[in-house]
Scaffold this active site. Structure first.
Site, PDB file in Angstrom:
ATOM      1  CD  GLU A  91     -26.551 -17.277  31.444  1.00 15.27           C
ATOM      2  OE1 GLU A  91     -26.781 -18.361  32.687  1.00 15.27           O
ATOM      3  OE2 GLU A  91     -27.723 -17.700  30.496  1.00 15.27           O
TER       4      GLU A  91
ATOM      5  CE  LYS B 139     -21.428 -13.260  28.012  1.00 14.20           C
ATOM      6  NZ  LYS B 139     -23.133 -12.836  27.714  1.00 14.20           N
TER       7      LYS B 139
ATOM      8  CB  CYS C 200     -23.745  -6.675  29.439  1.00 10.43           C
ATOM      9  SG  CYS C 200     -24.051  -7.274  30.845  1.00 10.43           S
TER      10      CYS C 200
HETATM   11  P1  NAD Z   1     -25.268  -6.663  39.149  1.00  6.00           P
HETATM   12  O1  NAD Z   1     -24.432  -5.728  38.955  1.00  6.00           O
HETATM   13  O2  NAD Z   1     -27.169  -6.241  39.119  1.00  6.00           O
HETATM   14  O3  NAD Z   1     -25.220  -7.601  40.111  1.00  6.00           O
HETATM   15  C1  NAD Z   1     -24.371  -7.869  40.901  1.00  6.00           C
HETATM   16  C2  NAD Z   1     -24.670  -7.992  42.049  1.00  6.00           C
HETATM   17  O4  NAD Z   1     -22.922  -8.626  42.567  1.00  6.00           O
HETATM   18  C3  NAD Z   1     -24.429  -7.171  43.210  1.00  6.00           C
HETATM   19  O5  NAD Z   1     -25.791  -6.944  43.768  1.00  6.00           O
HETATM   20  C4  NAD Z   1     -23.440  -6.448  44.215  1.00  6.00           C
HETATM   21  O6  NAD Z   1     -23.727  -6.356  45.332  1.00  6.00           O
HETATM   22  C5  NAD Z   1     -22.416  -8.338  43.834  1.00  6.00           C
HETATM   23  N1  NAD Z   1     -21.751  -8.322  44.738  1.00  6.00           N
HETATM   24  C6  NAD Z   1     -20.018  -7.574  44.277  1.00  6.00           C
HETATM   25  N2  NAD Z   1     -19.262  -7.624  44.594  1.00  6.00           N
HETATM   26  C7  NAD Z   1     -19.796  -8.950  45.819  1.00  6.00           C
HETATM   27  C8  NAD Z   1     -18.483  -9.694  46.365  1.00  6.00           C
HETATM   28  N3  NAD Z   1     -17.566  -9.414  46.772  1.00  6.00           N
HETATM   29  N4  NAD Z   1     -19.781 -10.123  46.857  1.00  6.00           N
HETATM   30  C9  NAD Z   1     -21.062 -10.223  47.438  1.00  6.00           C
HETATM   31  N5  NAD Z   1     -21.979  -9.527  46.794  1.00  6.00           N
HETATM   32  C10 NAD Z   1     -21.340  -8.832  45.670  1.00  6.00           C
HETATM   33  O7  NAD Z   1     -24.870  -7.011  38.090  1.00  6.00           O
HETATM   34  P2  NAD Z   1     -25.523  -7.997  36.572  1.00  6.00           P
HETATM   35  O8  NAD Z   1     -25.816  -7.718  36.066  1.00  6.00           O
HETATM   36  O9  NAD Z   1     -26.289  -9.420  37.314  1.00  6.00           O
HETATM   37  O10 NAD Z   1     -23.714  -9.186  36.307  1.00  6.00           O
HETATM   38  C11 NAD Z   1     -23.091  -9.923  36.892  1.00  6.00           C
HETATM   39  C12 NAD Z   1     -21.957 -10.507  35.417  1.00  6.00           C
HETATM   40  O11 NAD Z   1     -22.720 -11.185  34.644  1.00  6.00           O
HETATM   41  C13 NAD Z   1     -21.333  -9.150  35.142  1.00  6.00           C
HETATM   42  O12 NAD Z   1     -20.172  -9.948  35.066  1.00  6.00           O
HETATM   43  C14 NAD Z   1     -22.227  -9.208  33.637  1.00  6.00           C
HETATM   44  O13 NAD Z   1     -21.416  -8.997  32.630  1.00  6.00           O
HETATM   45  C15 NAD Z   1     -22.889 -11.127  33.412  1.00  6.00           C
HETATM   46  N6  NAD Z   1     -23.694 -10.560  32.541  1.00  6.00           N
HETATM   47  C16 NAD Z   1     -24.700  -9.687  33.167  1.00  6.00           C
HETATM   48  C17 NAD Z   1     -26.142 -10.210  32.350  1.00  6.00           C
HETATM   49  C18 NAD Z   1     -27.260  -9.573  32.268  1.00  6.00           C
HETATM   50  O14 NAD Z   1     -28.122  -9.859  31.243  1.00  6.00           O
HETATM   51  N7  NAD Z   1     -27.379  -8.459  33.346  1.00  6.00           N
HETATM   52  C19 NAD Z   1     -26.170 -11.242  31.183  1.00  6.00           C
HETATM   53  C20 NAD Z   1     -24.971 -12.269  30.974  1.00  6.00           C
HETATM   54  C21 NAD Z   1     -23.847 -12.177  31.608  1.00  6.00           C
HETATM   55  C1  UGA Z   2     -27.057  -8.685  25.635  1.00  7.41           C
HETATM   56  C2  UGA Z   2     -27.257 -10.177  25.064  1.00  7.41           C
HETATM   57  O1  UGA Z   2     -28.335 -10.750  23.603  1.00  7.41           O
HETATM   58  C3  UGA Z   2     -27.221 -11.424  26.060  1.00  7.41           C
HETATM   59  O2  UGA Z   2     -27.077 -13.070  24.999  1.00  7.41           O
HETATM   60  C4  UGA Z   2     -26.577 -11.512  26.850  1.00  7.41           C
HETATM   61  O3  UGA Z   2     -26.506 -12.851  27.751  1.00  7.41           O
HETATM   62  C5  UGA Z   2     -26.430 -10.176  27.818  1.00  7.41           C
HETATM   63  O4  UGA Z   2     -26.466  -8.743  26.869  1.00  7.41           O
HETATM   64  C6  UGA Z   2     -25.205  -9.833  28.635  1.00  7.41           C
HETATM   65  O5  UGA Z   2     -24.287 -10.210  27.861  1.00  7.41           O
HETATM   66  O6  UGA Z   2     -25.122  -9.034  29.379  1.00  7.41           O
HETATM   67  P1  UGA Z   2     -29.919  -7.882  26.316  1.00  7.41           P
HETATM   68  O7  UGA Z   2     -28.427  -6.449  27.264  1.00  7.41           O
HETATM   69  O8  UGA Z   2     -29.756  -8.635  27.851  1.00  7.41           O
HETATM   70  O9  UGA Z   2     -28.134  -9.386  25.999  1.00  7.41           O
HETATM   71  O10 UGA Z   2     -30.721  -7.548  25.890  1.00  7.41           O
HETATM   72  P2  UGA Z   2     -30.428  -7.678  24.155  1.00  7.41           P
HETATM   73  O11 UGA Z   2     -31.670  -8.223  23.547  1.00  7.41           O
HETATM   74  O12 UGA Z   2     -29.331  -8.461  23.537  1.00  7.41           O
HETATM   75  O13 UGA Z   2     -30.824  -6.461  23.902  1.00  7.41           O
HETATM   76  C7  UGA Z   2     -29.653  -4.760  23.585  1.00  7.41           C
HETATM   77  C8  UGA Z   2     -29.917  -4.709  23.627  1.00  7.41           C
HETATM   78  O14 UGA Z   2     -29.950  -3.948  22.257  1.00  7.41           O
HETATM   79  C9  UGA Z   2     -31.296  -3.187  23.334  1.00  7.41           C
HETATM   80  O15 UGA Z   2     -31.307  -1.929  24.345  1.00  7.41           O
HETATM   81  C10 UGA Z   2     -32.249  -3.216  22.310  1.00  7.41           C
HETATM   82  O16 UGA Z   2     -32.917  -2.683  22.585  1.00  7.41           O
HETATM   83  C11 UGA Z   2     -31.476  -3.317  21.281  1.00  7.41           C
HETATM   84  N1  UGA Z   2     -31.697  -4.184  19.921  1.00  7.41           N
HETATM   85  C12 UGA Z   2     -31.941  -5.581  20.140  1.00  7.41           C
HETATM   86  C13 UGA Z   2     -31.939  -3.222  19.197  1.00  7.41           C
HETATM   87  O17 UGA Z   2     -31.715  -2.107  18.989  1.00  7.41           O
HETATM   88  N2  UGA Z   2     -32.042  -3.951  18.389  1.00  7.41           N
HETATM   89  C14 UGA Z   2     -31.839  -5.408  17.633  1.00  7.41           C
HETATM   90  O18 UGA Z   2     -33.005  -6.374  16.420  1.00  7.41           O
HETATM   91  C15 UGA Z   2     -31.717  -6.623  18.873  1.00  7.41           C
END
Ligand code: NAD
Ligand code: UGA
Length: 461
Positions: A162, A221, A277
């Site tokens: 994602e 990713k 992340c």
């Molecule tokens: P999160 O901590 O918000 O959510 C994960 C959820 O999974 C929790 O609610 C937890 O209770 C649940 N969980 C864990 N083990 C479980 C199990 N065995 N059965 C059922 N539920 C279970 O995490 P997130 O921010 O959603 O991130 C999830 C993944 O997506 C990570 O690998 C992260 O790197 C990736 N990712 C995150 C973002 C973001 O913006 N947060 C963007 C892209 C990718």
């Molecule tokens: C980032 C990536 O942008 C997403 O594509 C990815 O899916 C996600 O991580 C993930 O894998 O979790 P996110 O962390 O939600 O998304 O937000 P960003 O907009 O990327 O910002 C990350 C950090 O960088 C923030 O603290 C932001 O303030 C900082 N940032 C971003 C800067 O300081 N300068 C910039 O120009 C851009």
């Protein structure tokens, strides 16, 4: 294969919004999001849709449209696995805090638990989709667990990382730059890829749906996040040079960003990137490189993190040195605690580390963030090891005006739009003099603040 039932394990920042959009765009598919965390599921089911656990612009509208129709949130993980044809794994993959790879490798224990649970429960063939961000070749481990502990049914593993960013999740999911799907090149693998392509193509142009082998997808990713974070560290490195030379980092960013080969996005210098992340995924990349003995590759990427840590510390040091080398018992107002605007997520927010540094200099911190509760601020500090005595120095306020009242300085940690709209003359009037603004986001109008009487310091000028 026509998919009519999907399950997603993990109702977090990714699982919740991603599945809400799939349910909205595919009303014929039943989407069930499950989680072990009962409180989180109860929040997703809150009849008052504004109280769902994740704040994202536009998300409550999507949830209210689909919830109860074809979108369900439940703690019955077994039941949802059993009935689904396609299972997304969207659980957390934090940095390991123990054992080998501690502080670097991704902790895959939650992923493995999911794989074992799917293997135990599944009574018919399933497509398992890696939605979580995972080290390259994790699909191999998942496949081995599924095949060796399952009930003899067939599993296809797809990687579908994602790319949404928090604060713009709904927009990113509705109009993704690309959807990436990695799968096996066997006929069964290709059929599984097609099944997932068919779902996304309900609202995403097929040209933007990219299919690759599983390993390319997994590694893309990590690489995407590493490149994005690298740009922030690159401009932050230049910001320090700007402060020494009289160049202005905003002007430099604009000048280089107009080169179409460089591009203008992700060149905003700041107090440092945060979020759950960037750091985790780069550390994971560094760990993988080290595992393969690629020392130069590992060192290269590690520098992105080193630069980011330096930027956070540098910001705190600048506050101390500007305030006549002592902040002891001074009140410093933090505008913003979330790691970026339009989210209530505080994971790895720069604010936490800057607060910790200032508290160790015995400053008092007054926090105002429009979406972050005071309990979260305190638990963030506890999580990184700030003592109870230190935490007692940090208080949250219900408005910026209260937080700034009688403060010696303001530090802008998050770029919330509302900060730009404040009555800065009024804020100035109620502060200690001289009154300082340390703009960690280059958000405010420095000229205007200087005219009011503030001493204004921004990053990189
Ligand atoms: P999160 O901590 O918000 O959510 C994960 C959820 O999974 C929790 O609610 C937890 O209770 C649940 N969980 C864990 N083990 C479980 C199990 N065995 N059965 C059922 N539920 C279970 O995490 P997130 O921010 O959603 O991130 C999830 C993944 O997506 C990570 O690998 C992260 O790197 C990736 N990712 C995150 C973002 C973001 O913006 N947060 C963007 C892209 C990718
Ligand atoms: C980032 C990536 O942008 C997403 O594509 C990815 O899916 C996600 O991580 C993930 O894998 O979790 P996110 O962390 O939600 O998304 O937000 P960003 O907009 O990327 O910002 C990350 C950090 O960088 C923030 O603290 C932001 O303030 C900082 N940032 C971003 C800067 O300081 N300068 C910039 O120009 C851009």
């Amino acid at each position: 294969m026509n998919i009519t039932k999907i399950c997603c394990i993990g109702a977090g920042y990714v699982g919740g919004p991603t599945m809400a959009i799939i349910a909205q765009k595919c009303p014929d598919i039943k989407v069930t999001v499950v989680d072990l965390n009962e409180e989180r599921i109860a929040q997703w089911n809150n009849p008052d849709v504004t109280k769902i656990p994740i704040y994202e612009p536009g998300l409550s509208e999507v949830v209210s449209e689909a919830r109860g129709r074809n979108l369900f949130f439940s703690t019955d993980v077994d039941g949802a696995i059993d009935e689904a044809q396609m299972i997304f794994i969207s659980v957390n993959t934090p940095t390991k805090t123990y054992g080998s790879g501690k502080g670097m490798a991704a902790d895959l224990k939650y992923i493995e638990l999911c794989a074992r649970q799917i293997a135990r429960v599944a009574k018919d063939d399933k497509i398992v989709v890696e939605k979580s961000t995972l080290p390259v070749r994790t699909a191999e481990a998942i496949k081995s667990i599924l095949d060796n502990t399952g009930n003899g049914v067939q599993f296809q593993i797809l990687s579908n990382p994602e790319f949404l960013a928090e604060g713009t999740a709904v927009e990113d999911l509705l109009k993704p730059d690309r959807v990436l799907i990695g799968g096996d090149t066997t006929p069964a693998g290709e059929a599984a890829i097609d099944a997932l392509v068919n779902i996304y193509s309900k609202w995403v142009d097929r040209n933007n749906i990219l299919t690759t082998n599983v390993w390319s997808s997994e590694l893309s990713k990590l690489t995407a996040n590493a490149f994005l974070a690298q740009r922030v560290s690159s401009i932050n490195a230049i910001s320090e040079l700007c402060e020494k030379t009289g160049a202005d980092v905003n002007e430099v960013a604009r000048a280089i960003g107009m080169d179409s080969r460089i591009g203008s996005k992700f060149l905003k210098s700041s107090v440092g990137f945060g979020g759950s992340c960037f750091q985790k995924d780069i550390l994971n990349l560094v760990y993988i490189a080290k595992t393969f003995g690629l020392r130069e590759v590992a060192d290269y990427w590690e520098q992105v993190i080193i630069m980011n840590d330096h930027q956070k510390r540098r910001f705190a040091n600048k506050i101390v040195s500007t305030l006549y080398n002592t902040v002891a018992d001074k009140k410093i107002c933090f505008l913003g605690w979330a790691f970026k605007k339009d989210t209530n997520d505080t994971r790895e927010s720069a604010a936490i580390y800057v607060a910790s540094d200032l508290v160790s200099e015995q400053a008092n911190i007054a926090v105002y963030d429009p979406k972050v509760e005071s309990e979260q601020v305190i638990s963030d500090l506890e999580y990184i090891g700030v003592s109870e005595k230190g935490r007692d120095r940090v208080k949250s306020y219900g408005s910026a005006y209260e937080a700034c009242d009688s403060a010696h300085a303001i530090a802008v940690l998050t770029e919330w739009d509302e900060f730009k709209e404040y009555d800065w003359t009024l804020i100035y009037k109620n502060m200690q003099k001289p009154a300082f603004v340390f703009d960690g986001r280059n958000l405010l109008d420095g000229k205007k603040l200087t005219e009011i009487g503030f001493i204004y310091k921004s990053i990189g000028s």
